[in-house]
Design a protein around this motif. Sequence first.
Motif, PDB file in Angstrom:
ATOM      1  N   THR A  16      41.352  45.785  70.660  1.00 18.93           N
ATOM      2  CA  THR A  16      42.437  46.233  71.513  1.00 18.93           C
ATOM      3  C   THR A  16      43.448  45.097  71.575  1.00 18.93           C
ATOM      4  OG1 THR A  16      40.949  47.579  72.821  1.00 18.93           O
ATOM      5  CG2 THR A  16      43.063  47.021  73.819  1.00 18.93           C
ATOM      6  N   ALA A  17      44.707  45.426  71.358  1.00 16.76           N
ATOM      7  CA  ALA A  17      45.748  44.402  71.336  1.00 16.76           C
ATOM      8  C   ALA A  17      46.844  44.729  72.340  1.00 16.76           C
ATOM      9  CB  ALA A  17      46.348  44.303  69.935  1.00 16.76           C
ATOM     10  N   ILE A  18      47.331  43.701  73.020  1.00 16.55           N
ATOM     11  CA  ILE A  18      48.496  43.849  73.890  1.00 16.55           C
ATOM     12  C   ILE A  18      49.491  42.755  73.547  1.00 16.55           C
ATOM     13  CG2 ILE A  18      47.293  45.012  75.769  1.00 16.55           C
ATOM     14  CD1 ILE A  18      47.349  42.341  77.287  1.00 16.55           C
ATOM     15  N   GLY A  19      50.751  43.049  73.779  1.00 18.34           N
ATOM     16  CA  GLY A  19      51.792  42.075  73.479  1.00 18.34           C
ATOM     17  C   GLY A  19      53.151  42.633  73.838  1.00 18.34           C
ATOM     18  N   GLY A  20      54.142  42.217  73.091  1.00 21.63           N
ATOM     19  CA  GLY A  20      55.496  42.668  73.360  1.00 21.63           C
ATOM     20  C   GLY A  20      56.384  42.450  72.163  1.00 21.63           C
ATOM     21  N   GLY A  21      57.618  42.868  72.306  1.00 17.97           N
ATOM     22  CA  GLY A  21      58.535  42.710  71.198  1.00 17.97           C
ATOM     23  C   GLY A  21      59.972  42.968  71.586  1.00 17.97           C
ATOM     24  N   LEU A  22      60.821  42.802  70.592  1.00 13.72           N
ATOM     25  CA  LEU A  22      62.246  43.027  70.746  1.00 13.72           C
ATOM     26  C   LEU A  22      62.732  43.929  69.633  1.00 13.72           C
ATOM     27  CD1 LEU A  22      63.604  39.470  71.532  1.00 13.72           C
ATOM     28  CD2 LEU A  22      63.561  41.422  73.065  1.00 13.72           C
ATOM     29  N   GLY A  23      63.735  44.751  69.940  1.00 12.29           N
ATOM     30  CA  GLY A  23      64.346  45.602  68.937  1.00 12.29           C
ATOM     31  C   GLY A  23      65.855  45.572  69.070  1.00 12.29           C
ATOM     32  N   TYR A  24      66.523  45.823  67.962  1.00 10.02           N
ATOM     33  CA  TYR A  24      67.975  45.850  67.947  1.00 10.02           C
ATOM     34  C   TYR A  24      68.428  47.023  67.094  1.00 10.02           C
ATOM     35  CZ  TYR A  24      72.822  44.385  67.632  1.00 10.02           C
ATOM     36  OH  TYR A  24      74.180  44.355  67.712  1.00 10.02           O
ATOM     37  N   GLY A  42      74.094  60.507  67.817  1.00 10.23           N
ATOM     38  CA  GLY A  42      72.803  59.921  68.148  1.00 10.23           C
ATOM     39  C   GLY A  42      71.630  60.553  67.435  1.00 10.23           C
ATOM     40  N   GLY A  43      71.883  61.394  66.421  1.00 10.65           N
ATOM     41  CA  GLY A  43      70.801  62.068  65.712  1.00 10.65           C
ATOM     42  C   GLY A  43      70.058  61.182  64.737  1.00 10.65           C
ATOM     43  N   LEU A  44      70.666  60.075  64.332  1.00 10.67           N
ATOM     44  CA  LEU A  44      70.039  59.144  63.394  1.00 10.67           C
ATOM     45  C   LEU A  44      70.391  57.731  63.807  1.00 10.67           C
ATOM     46  CD1 LEU A  44      68.542  58.590  60.676  1.00 10.67           C
ATOM     47  CD2 LEU A  44      70.791  58.687  59.588  1.00 10.67           C
ATOM     48  N   SER A  45      69.372  56.877  63.858  1.00  8.02           N
ATOM     49  CA  SER A  45      69.616  55.469  64.136  1.00  8.02           C
ATOM     50  C   SER A  45      68.650  54.622  63.325  1.00  8.02           C
ATOM     51  CB  SER A  45      69.483  55.158  65.632  1.00  8.02           C
ATOM     52  OG  SER A  45      68.168  55.375  66.066  1.00  8.02           O
ATOM     53  N   MET A  46      69.022  53.357  63.144  1.00  9.12           N
ATOM     54  CA  MET A  46      68.198  52.413  62.397  1.00  9.12           C
ATOM     55  C   MET A  46      68.059  51.158  63.249  1.00  9.12           C
ATOM     56  SD  MET A  46      68.699  50.954  58.526  1.00  9.12           S
ATOM     57  CE  MET A  46      70.329  50.316  58.834  1.00  9.12           C
ATOM     58  N   ASP A  47      66.819  50.788  63.540  1.00  7.26           N
ATOM     59  CA  ASP A  47      66.531  49.622  64.368  1.00  7.26           C
ATOM     60  C   ASP A  47      65.758  48.588  63.555  1.00  7.26           C
ATOM     61  OD1 ASP A  47      67.462  51.353  66.295  1.00  7.26           O
ATOM     62  OD2 ASP A  47      65.685  51.268  67.560  1.00  7.26           O
ATOM     63  N   VAL A  48      65.960  47.330  63.877  1.00  6.86           N
ATOM     64  CA  VAL A  48      65.112  46.261  63.380  1.00  6.86           C
ATOM     65  C   VAL A  48      64.334  45.765  64.593  1.00  6.86           C
ATOM     66  CG1 VAL A  48      66.853  44.443  63.657  1.00  6.86           C
ATOM     67  CG2 VAL A  48      65.002  44.134  62.024  1.00  6.86           C
ATOM     68  N   ARG A  49      63.020  45.557  64.429  1.00  8.76           N
ATOM     69  CA  ARG A  49      62.195  45.174  65.577  1.00  8.76           C
ATOM     70  C   ARG A  49      61.093  44.232  65.176  1.00  8.76           C
ATOM     71  NH1 ARG A  49      59.328  49.619  68.427  1.00  8.76           N
ATOM     72  NH2 ARG A  49      57.361  48.830  67.702  1.00  8.76           N
ATOM     73  N   GLY A  50      60.684  43.422  66.104  1.00  9.30           N
ATOM     74  CA  GLY A  50      59.592  42.486  65.900  1.00  9.30           C
ATOM     75  C   GLY A  50      58.608  42.588  67.056  1.00  9.30           C
ATOM     76  N   THR A  51      57.326  42.437  66.732  1.00  9.13           N
ATOM     77  CA  THR A  51      56.267  42.564  67.732  1.00  9.13           C
ATOM     78  C   THR A  51      55.264  41.428  67.559  1.00  9.13           C
ATOM     79  OG1 THR A  51      56.449  44.966  67.553  1.00  9.13           O
ATOM     80  CG2 THR A  51      54.504  44.119  68.670  1.00  9.13           C
ATOM     81  N   VAL A  52      54.795  40.886  68.674  1.00 11.20           N
ATOM     82  CA  VAL A  52      53.708  39.908  68.687  1.00 11.20           C
ATOM     83  C   VAL A  52      52.647  40.465  69.626  1.00 11.20           C
ATOM     84  CG1 VAL A  52      53.023  37.552  69.266  1.00 11.20           C
ATOM     85  CG2 VAL A  52      55.284  37.979  68.308  1.00 11.20           C
ATOM     86  N   ALA A  53      51.388  40.513  69.161  1.00  9.26           N
ATOM     87  CA  ALA A  53      50.302  41.038  69.994  1.00  9.26           C
ATOM     88  C   ALA A  53      49.031  40.232  69.725  1.00  9.26           C
ATOM     89  CB  ALA A  53      50.056  42.512  69.696  1.00  9.26           C
ATOM     90  N   ALA A  54      48.155  40.193  70.708  1.00 13.76           N
ATOM     91  CA  ALA A  54      46.899  39.473  70.577  1.00 13.76           C
ATOM     92  C   ALA A  54      45.744  40.376  70.974  1.00 13.76           C
ATOM     93  CB  ALA A  54      46.906  38.232  71.461  1.00 13.76           C
ATOM     94  N   GLY A  55      44.612  40.205  70.287  1.00 10.74           N
ATOM     95  CA  GLY A  55      43.406  40.951  70.621  1.00 10.74           C
ATOM     96  C   GLY A  55      42.861  40.487  71.958  1.00 10.74           C
ATOM     97  N   VAL A  56      42.427  41.426  72.785  1.00  7.79           N
ATOM     98  CA  VAL A  56      41.895  41.097  74.105  1.00  7.79           C
ATOM     99  C   VAL A  56      40.532  41.756  74.283  1.00  7.79           C
ATOM    100  CG1 VAL A  56      44.151  40.815  75.186  1.00  7.79           C
ATOM    101  CG2 VAL A  56      43.089  43.054  75.177  1.00  7.79           C
ATOM    102  N   GLY A  57      39.801  41.275  75.263  1.00 10.37           N
ATOM    103  CA  GLY A  57      38.507  41.873  75.585  1.00 10.37           C
ATOM    104  C   GLY A  57      37.421  41.469  74.608  1.00 10.37           C
ATOM    105  N   ASN A  58      36.338  42.222  74.615  1.00 11.41           N
ATOM    106  CA  ASN A  58      35.186  41.966  73.752  1.00 11.41           C
ATOM    107  C   ASN A  58      35.399  42.691  72.428  1.00 11.41           C
ATOM    108  OD1 ASN A  58      32.728  41.146  72.848  1.00 11.41           O
ATOM    109  ND2 ASN A  58      31.547  42.601  74.069  1.00 11.41           N
ATOM    110  N   ALA A  59      36.248  42.118  71.580  1.00  8.63           N
ATOM    111  CA  ALA A  59      36.649  42.769  70.333  1.00  8.63           C
ATOM    112  C   ALA A  59      35.803  42.283  69.159  1.00  8.63           C
ATOM    113  CB  ALA A  59      38.109  42.481  70.061  1.00  8.63           C
ATOM    114  N   ASP A  60      35.626  43.176  68.164  1.00 11.26           N
ATOM    115  CA  ASP A  60      34.960  42.786  66.925  1.00 11.26           C
ATOM    116  C   ASP A  60      35.824  41.797  66.151  1.00 11.26           C
ATOM    117  OD1 ASP A  60      32.995  44.656  67.524  1.00 11.26           O
ATOM    118  OD2 ASP A  60      33.863  46.203  66.228  1.00 11.26           O
ATOM    119  N   TRP A  61      37.131  41.982  66.215  1.00  8.99           N
ATOM    120  CA  TRP A  61      38.074  41.176  65.455  1.00  8.99           C
ATOM    121  C   TRP A  61      39.056  40.534  66.421  1.00  8.99           C
ATOM    122  CZ3 TRP A  61      42.196  43.561  61.703  1.00  8.99           C
ATOM    123  CH2 TRP A  61      42.813  42.538  60.977  1.00  8.99           C
ATOM    124  N   LYS A  62      38.868  39.257  66.713  1.00  8.20           N
ATOM    125  CA  LYS A  62      39.798  38.521  67.562  1.00  8.20           C
ATOM    126  C   LYS A  62      40.947  38.059  66.673  1.00  8.20           C
ATOM    127  CE  LYS A  62      36.273  37.070  70.827  1.00  8.20           C
ATOM    128  NZ  LYS A  62      36.099  38.380  71.267  1.00  8.20           N
TER     129      LYS A  62
END
Length: 185
Positions: A101-109, A117-137
């Motif tokens: 399970t991962a939580i984090g945040g990001g920004l988009g432009y 408004g029927g079509l748009s193009m965004d560039v976005r970045g996200t950073v997230a980290a595994g939390v809890g008792n995960a198999d893959w930290k």
Amino acid sequence: MNTIKRLLALAPFLLIGITVMAQGAGSQSGMENGSNATAFAQRLYGHIGFGASTKHDGMTPAEFSADLGYRFIPRMYAFFHAGGLYGLYDKGHGQAYTKSTAIGGGLGYTLFKTDGGGLSMDVRGTVAAGVGNADWKHTSYDAALMFRIGRGIKMDVSIGYKHVTSHTAGIGSYNGLACTLGFGF
């Protein structure tokens, strides 16, 4: 290398501060169009999607995610990210998948938006980290170009790059192409 990762993790908070200052420098935000509640609802950003990535060192990541955010200025938004990241292995590793399970945040432009408004193009970045008792930290970094099609509820299609730094022994870091399909507003 750790210094670069820390700077990348701090970048979204710096950009949020810049956008808040830019909003304060502009004219009244949403007061011309009606109530504050209507202006707030029009600035909300949401996305629910499924993403898959290319195979690297015997692992293929897949992710179910949800993002909820707010547009501080008409073209820029910050969002909270929550998701389930699955690492699908080849059978030779003795386990079919890992989960996290991962939580984090990001920004988009928003780079481009049609008049209706029927079509748009965004560039976005996200950073997230595994939390809890995960198999893959892990800590994951995503950069993507997202196409949003429709009005109201939109279909979202994105393509980008995903880097996952593994913190679990026996599982290497991941780099690869990532694609996402989902819906948003």
